[in-house]
Scaffold this active site. Structure first.
Site, PDB file in Angstrom:
ATOM      1  N   HIS A  49      69.047  31.902  28.200  1.00  0.00           N
ATOM      2  CA  HIS A  49      69.602  33.216  28.512  1.00  0.00           C
ATOM      3  C   HIS A  49      69.849  33.336  30.012  1.00  0.00           C
ATOM      4  O   HIS A  49      69.373  32.505  30.798  1.00  0.00           O
ATOM      5  CB  HIS A  49      68.677  34.340  28.025  1.00  0.00           C
TER       6      HIS A  49
HETATM    7  P1  TYD Z   1      61.652  35.238  24.929  1.00  0.00           P
HETATM    8  O1  TYD Z   1      62.637  36.074  25.665  1.00  0.00           O
HETATM    9  O2  TYD Z   1      62.043  34.714  23.585  1.00  0.00           O
HETATM   10  O3  TYD Z   1      61.172  34.038  25.824  1.00  0.00           O
HETATM   11  P2  TYD Z   1      62.048  32.882  26.506  1.00  0.00           P
HETATM   12  O4  TYD Z   1      63.352  33.499  26.893  1.00  0.00           O
HETATM   13  O5  TYD Z   1      61.213  32.473  27.661  1.00  0.00           O
HETATM   14  O6  TYD Z   1      62.222  31.791  25.522  1.00  0.00           O
HETATM   15  O7  TYD Z   1      60.326  36.108  24.791  1.00  0.00           O
HETATM   16  C1  TYD Z   1      59.376  35.909  23.765  1.00  0.00           C
HETATM   17  C2  TYD Z   1      58.866  37.259  23.287  1.00  0.00           C
HETATM   18  O8  TYD Z   1      58.154  37.923  24.314  1.00  0.00           O
HETATM   19  C3  TYD Z   1      59.991  38.179  22.839  1.00  0.00           C
HETATM   20  O9  TYD Z   1      59.555  38.845  21.664  1.00  0.00           O
HETATM   21  C4  TYD Z   1      60.099  39.167  23.970  1.00  0.00           C
HETATM   22  C5  TYD Z   1      58.695  39.230  24.526  1.00  0.00           C
HETATM   23  N1  TYD Z   1      58.623  39.520  25.986  1.00  0.00           N
HETATM   24  C6  TYD Z   1      58.054  40.697  26.389  1.00  0.00           C
HETATM   25  O10 TYD Z   1      57.627  41.542  25.565  1.00  0.00           O
HETATM   26  N2  TYD Z   1      57.968  40.957  27.733  1.00  0.00           N
HETATM   27  C7  TYD Z   1      58.416  40.072  28.657  1.00  0.00           C
HETATM   28  O11 TYD Z   1      58.309  40.339  29.877  1.00  0.00           O
HETATM   29  C8  TYD Z   1      59.020  38.839  28.212  1.00  0.00           C
HETATM   30  C9  TYD Z   1      59.558  37.844  29.205  1.00  0.00           C
HETATM   31  C10 TYD Z   1      59.105  38.609  26.860  1.00  0.00           C
END
Ligand code: TYD
Length: 136
Positions: A49
């Protein structure tokens, strides 16, 4: 691509190491959020992303991992393999994290609260946004 990294000096002595990071002194933004990624399997690639409005510093405080960066034109691979090394990532940068060693902990300091609306999770939409901004 101009990759910006930070070196956070350790305060080491015969007991071990300690690193302190202070807002307004060591960072280019105010910290609104801290999160860390751990227990990542070696074959996992995550991220995929970009953000519209978010600055971050990534530090692999234990173990190592790699970060793939893509600004819509150029790509870079950054190895985070020391707790003293921080990778700065600003807006409009596609990122993927991978090759986590067993037990690696990736600490992220972020300039904004979590906001799912700030995410661009579709790579073509990301490329379109980069082009639109350049044509403005
Ligand atoms: P995700 O965005 O899938 O992680 P990455 O992009 O690193 O692969 O995030 C995993 C989960 O955590 C998703 O359900 C969103 C949640 N999350 C939060 O609640 N707060 C945060 O600050 C972050 C970064 C993720």
């Amino acid at each position: 691509m101009d990759v910006k990294t930070y070196h956070f000096p350790p305060h080491g002595d015969d007991r071990g190491q300690l690193i302190a990071i202070e807002e307004h002194k060591d960072l280019p933004f105010d910290i609104k959020r801290v999160y860390y990624i751990y227990d990542t399997l070696t074959n996992v690639r995550r991220g995929f992303h970009a953000h519209r409005n978010l600055q971050q510093i990534l530090i692999c405080v234990s173990g190592s991992c790699k970060i793939h960066l893509d600004d819509g034109h150029d790509t870079a691979e950054v190895v985070l393999d020391a707790p003293t090394k921080g990778l700065y990532i600003s807006n409009d940068m596609w990122r993927e994290m991978y090759d986590f060693t067993p037990g690696a902990v990736l600490l992220v300091l972020a300039s904004e609260y979590y906001d799912e609306k700030d995410y661009i999770r579709d790579y073509d939409a990301f490329l379109n946004m980069v082009k639109e901004k350049e044509n403005k």
